[in-house]
Design an enzyme around this catalytic site. Structure first.
Site, PDB file in Angstrom:
ATOM      1  N   THR A 155       0.850  -1.186   0.000  1.00  0.00           N
ATOM      2  CA  THR A 155       0.000   0.000   0.000  1.00  0.00           C
ATOM      3  C   THR A 155       0.891   1.244   0.000  1.00  0.00           C
ATOM      4  O   THR A 155       0.659   2.184   0.739  1.00  0.00           O
ATOM      5  CB  THR A 155      -0.946   0.017   1.212  1.00  0.00           C
ATOM      6  N   GLY A 156       1.956   1.227  -0.843  1.00  0.00           N
ATOM      7  CA  GLY A 156       2.762   2.416  -1.088  1.00  0.00           C
ATOM      8  C   GLY A 156       1.781   3.530  -1.380  1.00  0.00           C
ATOM      9  O   GLY A 156       1.030   3.436  -2.331  1.00  0.00           O
ATOM     10  N   THR A 157       1.766   4.593  -0.588  1.00  0.00           N
ATOM     11  CA  THR A 157       0.503   5.283  -0.407  1.00  0.00           C
ATOM     12  C   THR A 157       0.687   6.694   0.102  1.00  0.00           C
ATOM     13  O   THR A 157       1.802   7.113   0.414  1.00  0.00           O
ATOM     14  CB  THR A 157      -0.339   4.469   0.609  1.00  0.00           C
ATOM     15  N   SER A 158      -0.416   7.404   0.199  1.00  0.00           N
ATOM     16  CA  SER A 158      -0.470   8.690   0.899  1.00  0.00           C
ATOM     17  C   SER A 158      -1.690   8.645   1.819  1.00  0.00           C
ATOM     18  O   SER A 158      -2.814   8.485   1.336  1.00  0.00           O
ATOM     19  CB  SER A 158      -0.597   9.856  -0.086  1.00  0.00           C
TER      20      SER A 158
ATOM     21  N   LYS B 146      -8.553   2.401   1.448  1.00  0.00           N
ATOM     22  CA  LYS B 146      -7.555   2.282   2.511  1.00  0.00           C
ATOM     23  C   LYS B 146      -8.058   2.791   3.854  1.00  0.00           C
ATOM     24  O   LYS B 146      -7.322   2.772   4.847  1.00  0.00           O
ATOM     25  CB  LYS B 146      -6.276   3.029   2.109  1.00  0.00           C
TER      26      LYS B 146
END
Length: 217
Positions: free
Chosen positions: A16-19, A50
């Site tokens: 979940t490489g994410t913001s 998410k």
């Protein structure tokens, strides 16, 4: 055609490489995230949700390994549900965050999990807790996380103000995530927002042209 049995995808675990982010306001919290899930350079899902519900008035945002964070969130949700039954009312946000911290710290060498816990309870009102990699726990007026957060520390430091209104917090999250999504290749998709207060949860999603636009040179 695909001798490795992986259908041409990378061998990287789903991430979940994410913001992600959350912010407190006087009557509750706003929690928000992008929707892109990646496996190496491959986008595994562009509309992931998410914002994970832990209880009626408690949500978490997840960054790191999708498998690790989903497993922890499921376990914590079961613990929090039991805690609410034993208390005979809404569970405390801090208690949920402490349960997350316990698992993230105990299994810190095995898990890749960064968590933001946000919610409302009758005792403390709106609260935001951060559990970064390693299992530390700290309450903050706002929190950002994930790979996209590295691009927006200056922006959030410059634009955050204490005692912002509900809609100011929504705008703060929307603009911050839009900037992160512009720069971070592992973030993208839509912006999902949850506003949590004593009345429950209001969900919003910013799609396409609704996402704020900034300079993209």
């Amino acid at each position: 055609m695909f001798p490795d049995g992986n259908y041409g995808l990378g061998s990287d675990e789903i991430s979940t490489g994410t913001s992600i982010m959350a912010v407190e306001f006087d009557q509750g919290v706003v929690i928000a995230a992008d929707s892109r899930t990646t496996s190496g350079p491959y986008i595994a899902n562009r509309v992931t949700d998410k914002l994970t519900p832990i209880h009626d008035h408690i949500f978490c945002c997840r960054s790191g390994s999708a498998a690790d964070t989903q497993a922890i969130a499921d376990i914590v949700a079961a613990n929090v549900e039991l805690d609410g039954v034993q208390m005979g009312g809404l569970p405390l946000v801090k208690k949920a965050a402490e349960i997350f911290r316990g698992y993230c710290y105990s299994y810190r060498d095995s898990l890749s999990a960064g968590i933001i816990v946000a919610g409302w309870d009758p005792k403390e009102g709106g609260q935001v807790f951060t559990i970064p990699l390693g299992g530390m726990l700290v309450r903050q007026p706002f929190s950002i996380g994930g790979s996209g957060s590295t691009y927006i520390y200056g922006h959030v430091d410059a634009t955050f103000k204490k005692n912002m209104s509900r809609e100011d917090c929504v705008k703060f999250c929307s603009n911050s995530l839009a900037l992160a999504m512009n720069r971070d290749g592992s973030s993208g998709g839509v912006i999902r927002i949850a506003i949590i207060d004593k009345n429950g949860v209001e969900r919003r999603a910013l799609l396409g042209e609704e996402i704020p636009r900034f300079y993209e040179g």
